[in-house]
Scaffold this motif. Structure first.
Motif, mmCIF file in Angstrom:
data_model
loop_
_atom_site.group_PDB
_atom_site.id
_atom_site.type_symbol
_atom_site.label_atom_id
_atom_site.label_comp_id
_atom_site.label_asym_id
_atom_site.label_seq_id
_atom_site.Cartn_x
_atom_site.Cartn_y
_atom_site.Cartn_z
ATOM 1 N N ALA A 65 -1.618 2.803 -12.600
ATOM 2 C CA ALA A 65 -0.982 1.604 -12.036
ATOM 3 C C ALA A 65 -1.042 1.622 -10.514
ATOM 4 N N ALA A 66 -0.808 2.801 -9.917
ATOM 5 C CA ALA A 66 -0.831 2.918 -8.463
ATOM 6 C C ALA A 66 -2.208 2.595 -7.897
ATOM 7 N N LEU A 67 -3.254 2.975 -8.631
ATOM 8 C CA LEU A 67 -4.616 2.800 -8.144
ATOM 9 C C LEU A 67 -5.286 1.545 -8.691
ATOM 10 N N ASP A 68 -4.525 0.712 -9.387
ATOM 11 C CA ASP A 68 -5.013 -0.587 -9.842
ATOM 12 C C ASP A 68 -5.082 -1.511 -8.617
ATOM 13 N N ALA A 69 -6.289 -1.892 -8.238
ATOM 14 C CA ALA A 69 -6.468 -2.671 -7.009
ATOM 15 C C ALA A 69 -5.699 -3.984 -7.032
ATOM 16 N N SER A 70 -5.432 -4.516 -8.217
ATOM 17 C CA SER A 70 -4.702 -5.779 -8.292
ATOM 18 C C SER A 70 -3.251 -5.643 -7.853
ATOM 19 N N ASN A 71 -2.779 -4.405 -7.733
ATOM 20 C CA ASN A 71 -1.406 -4.175 -7.279
ATOM 21 C C ASN A 71 -1.286 -4.056 -5.765
ATOM 22 N N GLY A 72 -2.395 -4.155 -5.056
ATOM 23 C CA GLY A 72 -2.299 -4.179 -3.601
ATOM 24 C C GLY A 72 -2.966 -3.035 -2.880
ATOM 25 N N LYS A 80 0.828 -1.206 0.000
ATOM 26 C CA LYS A 80 0.000 0.000 0.000
ATOM 27 C C LYS A 80 0.867 1.262 0.000
ATOM 28 N N PHE A 81 1.932 1.231 0.792
ATOM 29 C CA PHE A 81 2.832 2.383 0.827
ATOM 30 C C PHE A 81 3.506 2.583 -0.526
ATOM 31 N N ALA A 82 3.977 1.507 -1.140
ATOM 32 C CA ALA A 82 4.654 1.612 -2.441
ATOM 33 C C ALA A 82 3.721 2.195 -3.494
ATOM 34 N N ASN A 83 2.473 1.750 -3.517
ATOM 35 C CA ASN A 83 1.512 2.283 -4.479
ATOM 36 C C ASN A 83 1.172 3.740 -4.195
ATOM 37 N N SER A 84 1.068 4.069 -2.915
ATOM 38 C CA SER A 84 0.774 5.460 -2.537
ATOM 39 C C SER A 84 1.925 6.376 -2.915
ATOM 40 N N LEU A 85 3.150 5.908 -2.686
ATOM 41 C CA LEU A 85 4.333 6.673 -3.074
ATOM 42 C C LEU A 85 4.374 6.853 -4.591
ATOM 43 N N ARG A 86 4.020 5.817 -5.305
ATOM 44 C CA ARG A 86 3.962 5.887 -6.770
ATOM 45 C C ARG A 86 2.953 6.942 -7.213
ATOM 46 N N LEU A 87 1.813 7.011 -6.537
ATOM 47 C CA LEU A 87 0.801 8.009 -6.865
ATOM 48 C C LEU A 87 1.309 9.410 -6.564
ATOM 49 N N ARG A 88 2.002 9.570 -5.444
ATOM 50 C CA ARG A 88 2.579 10.886 -5.099
ATOM 51 C C ARG A 88 3.506 11.375 -6.209
ATOM 52 N N LEU A 89 4.395 10.512 -6.654
ATOM 53 C CA LEU A 89 5.361 10.915 -7.665
ATOM 54 C C LEU A 89 4.715 11.061 -9.035
#
Length: 535
Positions: free
Chosen positions: A250-257, A223-232
């Motif tokens: 990609a960050a908000l794709d639920a299949s990524n966690g 969740k943190f990695a995806n959130s960080l990806r969204l920030r950037l």
């Protein structure tokens, strides 16, 4: 079992020292463990050794009393002030960075300290934790590397990233570094997803100080990695909308966690010494006038969570009488008054932070505001920006124990004018009339509302606040009262970056400046800083 607990205690309590030299990257020390080779083999201790230092270097702190001044000069007197959160009451500080007469030692310290403490254990972890043998540790190394080094790049622009550890490492442009950030996060998410899907054991929990108790799992790191990806992703939206859209989706794709959504998912540094609280105990962390304007104008319930009321009606030693009664009210300090040797603001509103306050790195509230902007730009969930904006405010209120946000979200209040308690020449009118209440105006007005509330919610993370204020122009902060930059920084455009350390070797500085594409001063824009919001 007792032996394992003893080793874990040593690991979590140990602080690793590194060389502070910054002019020769190949001379950084390797991480040194205080255990024999035999002890290091228990419970992955050999692999876990670098991670405590890596985590504490993201928001820099050593955990040792007497080193808090490093945080003060690298963040509190830089991003925390330029982002509109804090100001020091001391006149000697006000005439330096505050008035754009940059102290080069302070400006270069984010680079020097982060590279000295953070990157050697990263390099060590990359050697110890290969993808094949230790996939989860490999993925976490990449996530923490991005979390740490995007803060450095957002200060300076070009940095040394993927080449760190090589002899004579070549710097990279910020555009290339951001590409590497996204590549590293993409790979980390894929590897960690596979580890979780395979039922891999949670081998990091004993070394984890960034996730809250009860959530020290690889699922939470995803969740943190995806959130960080969204920030950037949103950071690059004004210069590369295609890249931003791809990464946001990609960050908000639920299949990524998934991403951070709940108030109990705050990523930070838990159970460690908070250097902001230590500096605050020195009476040197006061409310910035810009924050006073918004918090007081909005009658924001978070105000008393962030700051203490003014303690008195006079300045230092009672020598400077206030023009009006301020005791018990919330008063901030305006940036750039250029007062020297005058501590008149000593009785203004101090931060509530203490050394035991948890350090905040990323909150669910920030992620809701990121989602609101992504929806506004049509990257994902177009048309849901108002819904996500509301969720951001509500989540922040819940995080800070500020009560029900309903009245606030319906409020037509506007930021207040700033009235200096001692000198009317420093009075300044509010910079905007933006309200907490959502209205269906232009995209630019919607963005201002989203970013203004995000700025209030991500407090006290000055690094992120300053980066987003430069990217979007929001919130609209007060300009410096006196500009002492010798025309290198525009009063209206405001400071855009920190300068490279002066003790880098000449060839490295030359290469970095060439990649920057402008003079090595505070007025040169970074790559993602386009100067306008492109919808």
């Amino acid at each position: 079992m007792k032996r394992y607990k003893y080793i874990a205690t040593l690991l979590l309590g140990g602080i690793v020292s590194f060389s502070s030299c910054t002019d020769n990257f190949d001379n950084y020390n390797s991480t040194q463990g205080a255990y024999t080779d035999e002890l290091q083999e228990y419970d992955f201790q050999k692999q876990l050794i670098p991670f405590k230092t890596i985590q504490t270097a993201i928001v820099y702190q050593t955990g040792v009393e007497g080193t808090d001044w490093q945080y003060q000069i690298m963040q509190n007197l830089m991003a925390d002030m330029f982002g509109g959160y804090f100001h020091d009451m001391m006149g000697g500080f006000n005439i330096q960075n505050s008035s754009y007469k940059l102290n080069t030692g302070w400006a270069g310290s984010q680079w020097s300290n982060t590279y000295a403490q953070g990157m050697p254990p990263i390099a060590n972890a990359e050697k110890l934790c290969t993808k094949e043998e230790y996939p989860a540790f490999y993925a976490l190394t990449k996530i923490m590397k991005v979390a740490m080094m995007h803060r450095v790049s957002d200060y300076y622009g070009p940095i040394i990233y993927k080449n760190f550890g090589l002899a004579n490492p070549a710097p990279q442009s910020q555009k290339d570094v951001y590409s590497d950030f996204f590549n590293d996060l993409t790979e980390a998410i894929q590897v960690l997803k596979a580890h979780v899907a395979d039922g891999g054991p949670n081998t990091f929990e004993t070394a984890d100080i960034m996730m809250p108790q009860g959530k020290r799992t690889y699922e939470q790191w995803l969740k943190f990695a995806n959130s960080l990806r969204l920030r950037l992703a949103m950071r690059v939206s004004n210069v590369d909308a295609t890249l931003a859209r791809t990464q946001a989706q990609a960050a908000l794709d639920a299949s990524n966690g998934g991403v951070l959504e709940a108030i109990d998912e705050t990523v930070g540094q838990y159970g460690v010494r908070n250097p902001l609280g230590a500096v605050n105990a020195w009476n040197e962390v006061f409310m910035n006038a810009s924050l006073e304007s918004f918090l007081c104008g909005y009658e924001d319930p978070r105000l008393s969570k962030y700051f203490l009321p003014a303690a008195g009606n006079t300045g230092a030693d009672g020598e400077v009488p206030a023009l009006f009664d301020i005791k018990g009210s919330f008063k901030g300090v305006r940036q750039g008054t250029a007062l020297d040797k005058d501590n008149r603001y000593l009785t203004h509103s101090r931060s509530t932070a203490t050394i035991s306050t948890d350090i905040i790195i990323m909150t669910a509230a920030e992620v809701w505001f990121l989602r609101a902007e992504a929806a506004l730009r049509g990257y994902v969930d177009a048309g849901k920006e108002a819904e996500y904006y509301k969720k951001g405010v509500e989540t922040s209120f819940a995080q800070w124990g500020a009560g029900d946000a309903s009245a606030y979200l319906a409020s037509d209040a506007t930021p207040s004018d700033y009235v200096d308690a001692f000198d009317k020449t420093f009075d300044v009118a509010a910079m905007t009339k933006i309200t907490p209440k959502w209205t269906e105006g232009s995209d630019e007005e919607k963005l201002e509302r989203i970013i203004t509330q995000k700025w209030l919610a991500i407090y006290p993370d000055g690094c992120e606040a300053w980066a987003e204020q430069r990217r979007t122009g929001y919130p609209k902060l007060f300009k410096v009262a006196v500009n002492l930059s010798d025309n290198t920084i525009s009063t209206d455009i405001m400071i855009r970056r920190a300068t490279f350390p002066t003790d880098l070797d000449a060839s490295t500085t030359s290469a970095l400046t060439q990649l920057l594409g402008g003079a090595d001063n505070g007025g040169t824009r970074l790559w993602w800083d386009a100067g306008k919001n492109n919808f």
